[in-house]
Design an enzyme around this catalytic site. Sequence first.
Site, mmCIF file in Angstrom:
data_model
loop_
_atom_site.group_PDB
_atom_site.id
_atom_site.type_symbol
_atom_site.label_atom_id
_atom_site.label_comp_id
_atom_site.label_asym_id
_atom_site.label_seq_id
_atom_site.Cartn_x
_atom_site.Cartn_y
_atom_site.Cartn_z
ATOM 1 N N THR A 185 3.496 -0.543 3.077
ATOM 2 C CA THR A 185 3.572 0.027 4.418
ATOM 3 C C THR A 185 3.559 -1.081 5.459
ATOM 4 O OG1 THR A 185 2.505 2.025 3.689
ATOM 5 C CG2 THR A 185 2.091 1.411 5.966
ATOM 6 N N GLY A 215 1.076 10.968 3.623
ATOM 7 C CA GLY A 215 -0.003 9.986 3.543
ATOM 8 C C GLY A 215 -0.763 9.887 4.852
ATOM 9 N N ASP A 216 -1.570 8.832 4.953
ATOM 10 C CA ASP A 216 -2.398 8.636 6.151
ATOM 11 C C ASP A 216 -1.627 8.036 7.322
ATOM 12 O OD1 ASP A 216 -2.207 6.265 4.477
ATOM 13 O OD2 ASP A 216 -3.494 5.313 5.966
ATOM 14 N N THR A 236 -3.392 0.517 5.743
ATOM 15 C CA THR A 236 -2.501 0.568 4.584
ATOM 16 C C THR A 236 -3.322 0.709 3.318
ATOM 17 O OG1 THR A 236 -0.872 -0.629 3.257
ATOM 18 C CG2 THR A 236 -2.398 -1.977 4.531
ATOM 19 N N GLY A 237 -2.866 1.519 2.407
ATOM 20 C CA GLY A 237 -3.603 1.709 1.161
ATOM 21 C C GLY A 237 -3.413 3.118 0.638
HETATM 22 N N1 ASP Z 1 -0.973 4.408 3.130
HETATM 23 C C1 ASP Z 1 0.344 4.666 2.640
HETATM 24 C C2 ASP Z 1 0.417 6.072 2.111
HETATM 25 O O1 ASP Z 1 -0.518 6.484 1.456
HETATM 26 C C3 ASP Z 1 0.794 3.739 1.556
HETATM 27 C C4 ASP Z 1 0.638 2.269 1.851
HETATM 28 O O2 ASP Z 1 -0.105 1.879 2.736
HETATM 29 O O3 ASP Z 1 1.321 1.486 1.185
HETATM 30 O O4 ASP Z 1 1.413 6.720 2.311
#
Ligand code: ASP
Length: 321
Positions: A185, A215-216, A236-237
């Site tokens: 992300t 997602g978040d 991100t995560g």
């Molecule tokens: N947070 C993002 C999601 O869950 C993914 C990411 O940060 O790579 O969609």
Amino acid sequence: MIRFALHGGAGELHADADTREQRAVLRRVGEQALAALRKGASALEVVEAAVVAMEDCPLFNAGTGATLTADGVPELDAAIMDGSDRRCGALTGVSRLANPVRVARRMLEHGPHVFMSGAGAERYAESQGFTLIDPQTLIIAERERQLAAAKRTGSILLDHDTKLEGLEGTPPPDAASTDSAAFGTVGAVARDANGRLAAATSTGGLTNKLPGRIGDSPVPGAGTYADNRSVAISCTGTGESFIRACFGHTVHAQVLYASRPLADACAQTLADLGTLHGRGGCIAIDRDGHVVTPFNSTAMFRAWAGADGRLYVAVGDDDAD
Ligand code: ASP
């Protein structure tokens, strides 16, 4: 006092992973953002431009080069928030927009809604003069390879994955507990010379996610938040756990209502995320110009400029240049 930070996702990277290309992009985009802030650009303009540049770069999981759903198409999420008045624009599940953050900015400016999804969001974009594209033009071969590998292991994966082999598959619905490894992300936060804060985040989400999963990143208060009285933050995560932790808003509330230093607020929220088996990190700037980039994964692609005005780029814990 201008400040800026940028991320290109977090994850579990092999120690010998070659990240020179990603670092060069982070440096270029970061330097452009700093130059714009020095010339008087607003925090909002700067975070949008930085995220657009990252969406256009196929090395990161947003816009061109985004990850693919189980159906093999990109479903993009993005949000942008202005800390001056907490206006925001957010969209989820769009496949026909090259730069969803631009459409999110249009929503922020012109409304009438804060959060839109799928075909309706695309129709809104078209009505605002944005060109709808063929989703195939966003797909790169590397994402097809990642999707095939994720399907082989029955996993839902974060991007930047260099530890794919041997992973234990983790079925839905709790993608947050996946023991697999990589994100990608993109996000940016800025404080401009007038003390205005802004944040933006854009992503393709997780490789092999179920169609329709959100997602978040686009959720105001989870992956993206900005308020001039407290912080600008982009996460991100593992999105499911960032949503459950209300990550962005929790950091904001600790800074605003408990007067907690930014670093402590982020550390505490990250510790809470850990109790939900969440992994990843955030970039954050507070109203006083503190800049932090904490994470609990092994890596987070990031660049930041703090009090000394210099742009640092780092991937691991201890490799800033
Ligand atoms: N947070 C993002 C999601 O869950 C993914 C990411 O940060 O790579 O969609």
